[in-house]
Scaffold this motif. Structure first.
Motif, mmCIF file in Angstrom:
data_model
loop_
_atom_site.group_PDB
_atom_site.id
_atom_site.type_symbol
_atom_site.label_atom_id
_atom_site.label_comp_id
_atom_site.label_asym_id
_atom_site.label_seq_id
_atom_site.Cartn_x
_atom_site.Cartn_y
_atom_site.Cartn_z
ATOM 1 N N ARG A 197 -19.202 6.906 11.613
ATOM 2 C CA ARG A 197 -18.886 5.567 11.095
ATOM 3 C C ARG A 197 -18.920 4.520 12.213
ATOM 4 O O ARG A 197 -18.357 4.693 13.277
ATOM 5 N N THR A 198 -19.593 3.400 11.932
ATOM 6 C CA THR A 198 -19.632 2.260 12.844
ATOM 7 C C THR A 198 -19.492 0.978 12.034
ATOM 8 O O THR A 198 -19.260 1.025 10.813
ATOM 9 N N LYS A 199 -19.642 -0.150 12.686
ATOM 10 C CA LYS A 199 -19.557 -1.445 12.009
ATOM 11 C C LYS A 199 -20.819 -2.233 12.268
ATOM 12 O O LYS A 199 -21.480 -2.071 13.301
ATOM 13 N N GLY A 200 -21.117 -3.145 11.326
ATOM 14 C CA GLY A 200 -22.272 -4.010 11.480
ATOM 15 C C GLY A 200 -21.866 -5.381 12.001
ATOM 16 O O GLY A 200 -20.921 -5.516 12.769
ATOM 17 N N HIS A 201 -22.602 -6.397 11.565
ATOM 18 C CA HIS A 201 -22.346 -7.780 11.973
ATOM 19 C C HIS A 201 -20.931 -8.183 11.595
ATOM 20 O O HIS A 201 -20.432 -7.845 10.519
ATOM 21 N N ARG A 202 -20.275 -8.927 12.478
ATOM 22 C CA ARG A 202 -18.877 -9.294 12.250
ATOM 23 C C ARG A 202 -18.697 -10.096 10.963
ATOM 24 O O ARG A 202 -17.661 -9.997 10.287
ATOM 25 N N PHE A 203 -19.703 -10.908 10.594
ATOM 26 C CA PHE A 203 -19.566 -11.784 9.419
ATOM 27 C C PHE A 203 -20.555 -11.463 8.305
ATOM 28 O O PHE A 203 -20.287 -11.769 7.146
ATOM 29 N N GLU A 204 -21.681 -10.874 8.613
ATOM 30 C CA GLU A 204 -22.758 -10.795 7.622
ATOM 31 C C GLU A 204 -23.106 -9.379 7.196
ATOM 32 O O GLU A 204 -24.081 -9.179 6.475
#
Length: 714
Positions: free
Chosen positions: A195-202
């Motif tokens: 598990r990771t994260k993408g763009h902070r807003f989009e």
């Protein structure tokens, strides 16, 4: 057989320092993949893809095994005489050695007696078990994080509230996938997952579960609105910049460092077109460009003539449906920055450069070398000495008809006096990179002669590798004086560069002096030039000429090799320590042309032999050849050939036609070969021996005026 699959590792962190991101990303990928290769978990040629975005460091490695292959290893135990008793039984020392290797008496029948130097030793063959991917990747991660070129380490606590961790920024997630499978490793208090994260807003969702090592980049782009590859993101940014500027008929400013930094600031670039009020164009464009680049990370747009326009491009990290608010916000932000630049420019012009000069006495240059004001006076004295050397040069130096040496001296004195005055201006105080440049603008505003204004602007040149040289004679003299004052002064107080530490940029200053002397072909012998600088310091320093000459020699050698000349060619020319560096390129070309001749190898070898013979002569070397003592036909032929060819070569040498001089001397090959085949140099008769040594001395002198040809011998 071990399962082979592609490997993906990602460390998800808080925003990384943008100026360090590219290097961090490359180092992370290289160190981790190199460790895996060294442990035998993948081939040496395995493809490696680095990833680096503002919030992640990652790497994709192709063809990684779940377990490295077992490897046969032969261990040398000890000499047979130590390992076995006279009856052939193992000694306690042998059994202890086997135990240290995890082996017992059961391997005794497998021991081999093999030669080891003059004796025999016992050897044993074992098999080292290949490392598992879990253990190998854990080791690779630990090694990689310890090697990262982190500019400044942060210390932070883990979620338990007790454990301190040190890293470039707090890390929040670790992804390690071998194909579809998670590899059970951990770093920085994080257990690996998918598990990771993408763009902070989009990003489409708060989290992204990476399905496979090979789907990482595509999933981040599609689900996370992130271009994870630094190179791909940079290429997309450059494409958008050019696409936005094209319809306007303009060009984005070319700045690789700015492009890298902005690439490191955004996860998915969005380029937008903005404008500022045209009235600000009255300020020197260097000021506006610098404030937009340094403070705002904007890309100014230039017209076909390279002039700044009131258009600029900004790079957003978001892509709103209506970008007008983002555009207006950036246009509003840039206005006070440009207004500050205009204010500095207007205020600075209220005071002349000459009025600022006394203030330099209050600016410390160096604790042992005084103030900037004292330095200015030294630069003036050195500039005067350089003009004097040019005036008296044996090789005429031509200045402009209107710019004879008296005028050149006057201009150089004026430019040297005013060159540092802009250090006290508000503009240079805000933007130190503009020193010199602003001095030129202010000089023109005051109505000073353009030659002096250009010299003030150019006296720092060349500032970096590939930079242009000073454009006129005055600028050349002042630039040389400024750099030589720095070099002689700091060397004179023992402030030499060490290793990779060069806080005063002395290597850059030396390369600047070399480039000016070589590319402008100035008739200034380096030793004489250094001696002319020395008096400006009085009793402040010790004479650094010897150390500086060696320093210049080393810098020149490195530069020439970087330009494509071989080490042999460079050594051959620099072995003679040519006084005028402007001669060096011609000498190098002559040596290269000579080396291509069929006679070159034999003559180089002969020169080496001659050099060795002459070095062994004790006492004063004989110099005069007595024709009556030339008994052998081969020595007579060599003397005759020298008498015929040396005057021709000397004439060409004095005309600086070094290639032609060496070509003439190439005709000496046959008589030289014949001489060494049939003439005994060290004859028993002292008179004959001295005469032949004198002949070889003449040969050596004739052959080695351009370069030490013995250095070309293989």
């Amino acid at each position: 057989m071990s399962t082979v699959n592609n490997l993906l590792v990602e460390l998800f962190v808080e925003e990384l320092p943008p100026k360090a991101l590219k290097k961090l990303g490359e180092a992370f990928a290289t160190a981790l993949s190199d460790s895996l290769k060294a442990q035998g978990l993948c081939e040496a040629a395995a493809a490696v893809t680095p990833f680096a975005s503002p919030r992640r460091l990652g790497v994709h490695v192709q063809g990684v095994a779940a377990k490295a292959a077992d490897k046969p290893v032969q261990h040398k135990l000890m000499p047979v005489a130590v390992a076995l008793t006279a009856e052939g039984q193992p000694t306690p020392a042998l059994l202890k050695k086997l135990g240290a290797l995890g082996l017992g008496a059961e391997v005794l029948p497998r021991l081999q007696r093999l030669p080891d130097g003059k004796a025999e030793a016992l050897f044993v063959d074992t098999v080292v078990q290949g490392v598992s991917l879990q253990d190998g990747l854990q080791k690779a991660l630990d090694e990689t994080l310890s090697k990262l070129p982190i500019p400044k380490v942060m210390s932070y606590q883990l979620a338990d509230g007790w454990t301190d961790v040190k890293f470039v920024r707090p890390a929040h997630a670790l992804v390690a996938l071998h194909g579809e499978s998670v590899v059970d490793v951990s770093v920085l208090g994080l257990l690996a997952g998918r598990r990771t994260k993408g763009h902070r807003f989009e990003a489409a969702a708060p989290h992204i579960d990476i399905q496979h090592a090979d789907s990482y980049a595509q999933q981040l782009q599609n689900e996370g609105a992130v271009l994870a590859s630094f190179d791909a993101r940079r290429a997309e940014l450059l494409r958008q910049l050019q696409a936005a500027a094209g319809p306007l008929g303009l060009t984005p400013i070319q700045d690789e460092a700015l492009l890298d930094e902005v690439t490191a600031l955004v996860e998915r670039p969005q380029v937008l077109h903005c404008q500022f009020a045209p009235e600000f164009l009255a300020v020197p464009q260097e000021c506006l460009i610098l404030t937009m680049k340094a403070n705002q990370k904007y890309f100014p747009l230039l017209d076909a003539q390279g002039k700044l326009t009131h258009h600029f491009l900004v790079v957003s990290n978001i892509a709103p449906a209506d970008a007008s608010a983002v555009v207006q916000g950036n246009e509003r932000v840039v206005r006070p920055r440009l207004a500050d630049a205009k204010f500095f420019f207007d205020q600075d012009r209220k005071k002349t450069l000459a009025e600022r000069v006394p203030g330099l006495d209050k600016v410390v240059y160096h604790g042992k070398l005084g103030s900037q004001g004292e330095r200015v006076q030294r630069v003036r004295a050195i500039a005067h000495a350089i003009v004097k050397l040019l005036r008296e040069a044996t090789v005429p130096y031509t200045v402009d008809a209107k710019d004879h040496f008296d005028v050149l001296d006057t201009k150089a004195q004026q430019a040297a006096l005013l060159a540092k005055a802009d250090l006290l201006t508000d503009m240079v105080g805000e933007f130190p990179e503009l020193q010199g440049i602003m001095g030129g603008y202010y000089a023109r505003h005051e109505g000073l002669r353009d030659g002096v204004a250009i010299a003030i602007e150019d006296h720092y040149k060349p500032r970096f590798a590939g930079d242009e040289l000073p454009r006129n004679h005055t600028g050349t003299v002042v630039a040389l004086a400024d750099k030589l004052e720095t070099l002689v002064g700091l060397f004179g107080i023992g402030q030499l560069p060490t290793g990779d530490k060069d806080p005063f940029a002395l290597r850059r200053h030396a390369l600047g002096v070399i480039r000016i002397l070589v590319e402008k072909n100035l008739p200034l012998p380096l030793p004489a030039l250094l001696q002319a600088v020395r008096p400006a310091f009085g009793e402040l320093i010790q004479d650094p000429s010897e150390a500086l000459l060696s320093f210049f020699h080393d810098r020149l050698a490195v530069t020439l090799r970087e330009q494509g000349y071989s080490a042999q060619e460079v050594d051959a020319v620099l072995a003679l320590s040519p006084a005028q560096l402007g001669d060096v390129p011609r000498r190098l070309q002559a040596v290269r042309s000579f080396a291509a001749l069929p006679e070159a190898a034999a003559l180089a070898a002969a020169n080496k032999r001659v050099s060795n013979i002459l070095k062994k002569i004790e006492g004063q070397r004989p110099t005069q050849v007595d024709a009556a003592l030339l008994q052998e036909s081969a020595e007579q032929a060599l003397a005759a050939a020298l008498a015929q060819l040396q005057p021709q070569a000397d004439t060409l040498f004095e005309q600086h036609d070094y290639a032609a001089a060496l070509t003439v001397l190439a005709a000496l090959r046959a008589p030289v070969d014949a001489f060494f085949e049939s003439v005994m140099v060290n004859a028993e008769d002292p008179a004959l021996r001295a005469n032949r040594q004198a002949l070889l001395g003449q040969l050596h002198g004739a052959m080695n005026r351009v370069a030490d040809l013995a250095r070309l011998a293989t």
